[in-house]
Design an enzyme around this catalytic site. Structure first.
Site, PDB file in Angstrom:
ATOM      1  N   ASP A   8       5.251   7.844   3.228  1.00  0.00           N
ATOM      2  CA  ASP A   8       4.590   8.557   2.148  1.00  0.00           C
ATOM      3  C   ASP A   8       3.506   9.413   2.821  1.00  0.00           C
ATOM      4  OD1 ASP A   8       3.643   9.289  -0.401  1.00  0.00           O
ATOM      5  OD2 ASP A   8       2.198   7.640  -0.380  1.00  0.00           O
ATOM      6  N   ASP A  10       0.232  10.976   0.971  1.00  0.00           N
ATOM      7  CA  ASP A  10      -1.119  10.739   0.444  1.00  0.00           C
ATOM      8  C   ASP A  10      -1.444   9.250   0.471  1.00  0.00           C
ATOM      9  OD1 ASP A  10      -1.913  13.468  -0.403  1.00  0.00           O
ATOM     10  OD2 ASP A  10      -0.143  13.273  -1.667  1.00  0.00           O
TER      11      ASP A  10
END
Length: 356
Positions: A8, A10
């Site tokens: 991922d 963020d």
């Protein structure tokens, strides 16, 4: 067995969640919307579409998505986020190490394609992700599993051969529903539910420990060697043989009285010592005086030693590493992006690397 690591963005690669959270509060206050800060916590980690839907529920007003996005971006046009400033410092070394060890890498983020591209370019890590997917490419982003299922397909792997690195409840659920192993960066600031994750870690470098466990290697292969110990005697054979093979002389490169000035690291394949590295720190530089590999050492041993000294340098805020290389270890230095500075000076070559 894990063959790929899917990140991922963020909250995993960049510590952006608190930045975005504060900016949303600032923007809603500017627009004079009534809301409770705590209600906004549920927005953290969600896709753009879900974020807008939840904000409408929080403020009790309907907002058009295009209008909201344009107005939000206009408000912050003179206040850009410094992504290099919030890049987790250990991420570059981790990505380099994973790629060097043959793991496939990918990125699956709920952010827009434009934002993903901007962040990766600004942080100088685009090259590590041959496969990049955005939640905007799907009808349903996280927590729906489609983004992770598609990423695995693009990698040519089964979901169970992939490990997802996440932080938010939405991301963890998405990857678990896709059938992947999930490692979650611990974060208690936003009330994330991380219980479904297979592993929870604080430092991104723990990813390597998780992968080592997956390979069935329970031992830590790099250990410090005490001078005059049994391991030290074994290291003398490796160092002496390496020097003799290159120079034709049976002599050590460091005088015995100076041995204690260096930290001795050894790579152990089970109980067998296969590679040795001696280093010391002088002011703002880490200097490797000897880096010797046994005739039977192949594969990850020398790489593990290089990873270790780079991690130690980072922990101490040291940016420059200098290595004196005498023989077969040169190929490992070049593989890890060390640059040749001096060649064949006193039978060795000097390599240097600046860690960003």
């Amino acid at each position: 067995m894990i063959k790929a690591v899917i990140f991922d963005m963020d909250g995993v690669i960049i510590d952006s969640e608190p930045v975005y959270y504060k900016r949303m509060i600032e923007y809603l206050e500017y627009k004079e919307h009534l809301f409770d800060d705590r209600d906004l916590l549920k927005v953290v980690g969600s896709s753009h579409k879900d974020t807008l839907r939840m904000i409408c529920e929080i403020i009790g007003k309907e907002l058009a998505q295009d209008e909201f996005t344009l107005d939000y971006n206009s408000y912050f046009k003179d206040k850009p986020v410094d992504y290099k400033e919030i890049l987790y410092p250990e991420i570059k070394l981790l990505l380099r190490d994973l790629r060097a060890k043959g793991y496939k890498l990918a990125l699956a983020s709920s952010s827009s394609p434009e934002n993903i591209s901007h962040v990766l370019e600004e942080c100088g890590i685009t090259e590590y992700f041959p496969v990049i997917l955005s939640g905007h490419d799907f009808e349903d982003s996280k927590p729906h599993p489609e983004i992770y299922l598609t990423t695995a397909k693009r990698l040519g792997l089964k979901p169970e051969e992939c490990m997802a690195v996440e932080d938010s409840s939405y991301g963890i659920e998405s990857a678990k529903e896709a059938g992947m192993i999930v490692a979650a960066r611990e974060d208690d600031r936003f009330g994330f539910d991380q219980e479904r994750a297979d592993y929870i870690f604080k430092d991104m470098r723990n990813i390597k420990l998780i992968l080592r466990e997956d390979r069935g290697d329970q031992e830590i292969p790099v250990k410090e060697i005490r001078v005059k110990s049994k391991e030290y005697v074994k290291s003398l054979f490796i160092r002496n043989n390496e020097h003799r093979n290159i120079t034709g002389k049976s002599a050590f490169k460091i005088s015995p009285e100076k041995e204690k000035d260096f930290i001795h690291l050894g790579y152990f394949n089970k109980e067998k010592l296969e590679a040795v590295l001696l280093y010391k720190i002088e002011k703002d530089k880490l200097i490797v005086e000897e880096f010797a590999i046994s005739n039977i050492s192949f594969g990850e041993g020398p790489l593990e030693l290089l990873e270790t000294i780079e991690e130690r340098a980072c922990e101490k805020g040291i940016k420059k590493i200098q290595v004196k290389a005498y023989g077969s270890e040169k190929k490992y230095l070049e593989r890890y992006d060390y640059l040749l500075q001096e060649d064949q000076k006193k039978d060795y070559s000097v390599y240097e690397k600046t860690i960003n």
